[in-house]
Design a protein around this motif. Structure first.
Motif, mmCIF file in Angstrom:
data_model
loop_
_atom_site.group_PDB
_atom_site.id
_atom_site.type_symbol
_atom_site.label_atom_id
_atom_site.label_comp_id
_atom_site.label_asym_id
_atom_site.label_seq_id
_atom_site.Cartn_x
_atom_site.Cartn_y
_atom_site.Cartn_z
ATOM 1 N N VAL A 57 90.059 49.745 52.278
ATOM 2 C CA VAL A 57 90.224 48.577 51.412
ATOM 3 C C VAL A 57 90.449 47.326 52.251
ATOM 4 O O VAL A 57 89.900 46.257 51.966
ATOM 5 C CB VAL A 57 91.390 48.791 50.428
ATOM 6 C CG1 VAL A 57 91.762 47.483 49.732
ATOM 7 C CG2 VAL A 57 91.026 49.842 49.392
ATOM 8 N N SER A 78 92.031 46.885 46.102
ATOM 9 C CA SER A 78 93.143 47.812 46.275
ATOM 10 C C SER A 78 92.731 49.218 45.859
ATOM 11 O O SER A 78 91.731 49.415 45.155
ATOM 12 C CB SER A 78 94.362 47.373 45.448
ATOM 13 O OG SER A 78 95.482 48.193 45.716
ATOM 14 N N VAL A 136 86.330 44.639 46.705
ATOM 15 C CA VAL A 136 87.344 45.694 46.605
ATOM 16 C C VAL A 136 88.688 45.129 47.051
ATOM 17 O O VAL A 136 88.803 44.543 48.133
ATOM 18 C CB VAL A 136 86.954 46.911 47.462
ATOM 19 C CG1 VAL A 136 88.077 47.941 47.460
ATOM 20 C CG2 VAL A 136 85.671 47.544 46.940
ATOM 21 N N VAL A 156 90.050 52.388 42.058
ATOM 22 C CA VAL A 156 89.766 51.292 42.979
ATOM 23 C C VAL A 156 89.669 50.004 42.167
ATOM 24 O O VAL A 156 88.875 49.913 41.227
ATOM 25 C CB VAL A 156 88.451 51.529 43.744
ATOM 26 C CG1 VAL A 156 88.127 50.325 44.625
ATOM 27 C CG2 VAL A 156 88.547 52.786 44.592
#
Length: 328
Positions: free
Chosen positions: A63, A150, A148, A161
């Motif tokens: 991430v 987290s 993205v 996600v």
């Protein structure tokens, strides 16, 4: 009772020595590996939690990489957009200068052509890793782009996600397939932008860049490119200035949105980094060995082992004393 068949003292000493050796082996393994819980056999519960959290930390590391990629994409778009705003301000200044009596409008228009070329170049160059949020050459709109942000594990063990979303309709400058989708290619009506307009309402649409798909207005003959020559009237210049100023305001709002997203990505990246550190510390508390305790225990067990060997030796030699009873 003393027996030459069963040496109880030696058996007790041997049993104690075996236990000492087992504890010593475990302590040496902890010292060498650094883990108190290295395998599931050491502590199944802690090992399971640690394995899951290490897996989540690896996902959070990915991430963090994705956030870096997203930040670079947003920064690229923002940098190009900021340059476009500056160029648009220069175009606005040229139009204002053209309103002065006696100026050479044709020369000013040539300067504006170069500025327009710079706008196209800035939009086309705003690409990072194949992503360009300012220029669209495809048939379909670019749509909503996702970064993205987290990796979340729920209380029930479910994973998700999460993403940061940005609608590129708020940033597209040039769309060569559909001019109405680009800030610099779409037609904008100057009538509501200029003060003290007479009735009846009449559309006066202007577009800045012609990329091959001329904007369509109602009626079509009211659409004009923002370009000047010796026949351009003051009213037309006022309209062009108003339209360019409106575009600058829209671009400023778009740049502000990108700036806010950049700030959010930076905060999220810092949070993810801190979260990874906290998870690593938590796992460490569960499975890491306390090296001070283990080194002290190792020294004690080594001493116990030496004493155990000595006790076993004494127990084995005690039977030899029986031989003196059979001597002369």
């Amino acid at each position: 009772m003393t027996s030459i068949m069963t040496n109880a003292a030696a058996m007790a000493a041997l049993q104690t020595l075996r236990q000492i050796d087992t504890n010593l082996e475990m302590t040496q393994r902890r010292v060498s590996s650094g883990y108190r819980v290295e395998t599931a056999s050491d502590n199944a519960g802690y090992w399971s939690i640690a394995t899951t959290m290490r897996s989540d930390n690896a996902a959070l590391s990915t991430v963090s990489d994705a956030l870096g990629l997203g930040a670079a994409t947003v920064d690229t778009a923002y940098t190009a957009l900021d340059n476009v705003v500056e160029v648009m301000s220069s175009i606005k200044a040229k139009l204002v200068a053209a309103s002065e009596p006696g100026v050479d409008k044709n020369k000013i228009n040539e300067e504006m052509k170069q500025l327009k070329n710079q706008l196209v170049s800035s939009a086309q160059s705003a690409s990072f890793s194949g992503e360009n949020w300012l220029y669209n050459s495809g048939v379909n709109p670019l749509g909503v782009k996702q970064v993205v942000s987290s990796f979340v594990r729920g209380a029930d063990g479910s994973v998700q996600v999460t993403t940061l979303d940005f609608d590129t309709a708020d940033s597209i400058l040039i769309d060569i397939q559909d001019s109405s989708r680009g800030f610099l290619t779409k037609a904008i009506d100057a009538y509501p932008l200029v003060e003290n307009q007479p009735l009846p309402v009449t559309r006066r649409d202007y577009f800045l860049l012609d990329m091959g798909d001329a904007p369509v207005a109602v009626p079509p003959d009211t659409v004009n490119e923002i370009a000047i020559d010796t026949s351009t009237t003051k009213e037309q210049l006022d309209d062009m200035i108003a339209v360019v100023d409106n575009i600058i305001q829209q671009l400023t709002d778009s740049a502000a949105t990108l700036g806010a997203i950049t700030s959010r990505i930076e905060m999220q990246d810092n949070f993810v980094s801190n979260l990874m550190d906290v998870i690593s510390k938590g796992v460490g508390r569960l499975v890491d060995a306390n090296m001070n305790e283990e080194s002290t225990r190792l020294k004690a067990l080594q001493t116990q082992q030496q004493l155990g060997i000595q006790s076993l030796s004494i127990a084995n030699t005690s039977a030899e004393k029986l031989l003196t009873l059979f001597q002369n």
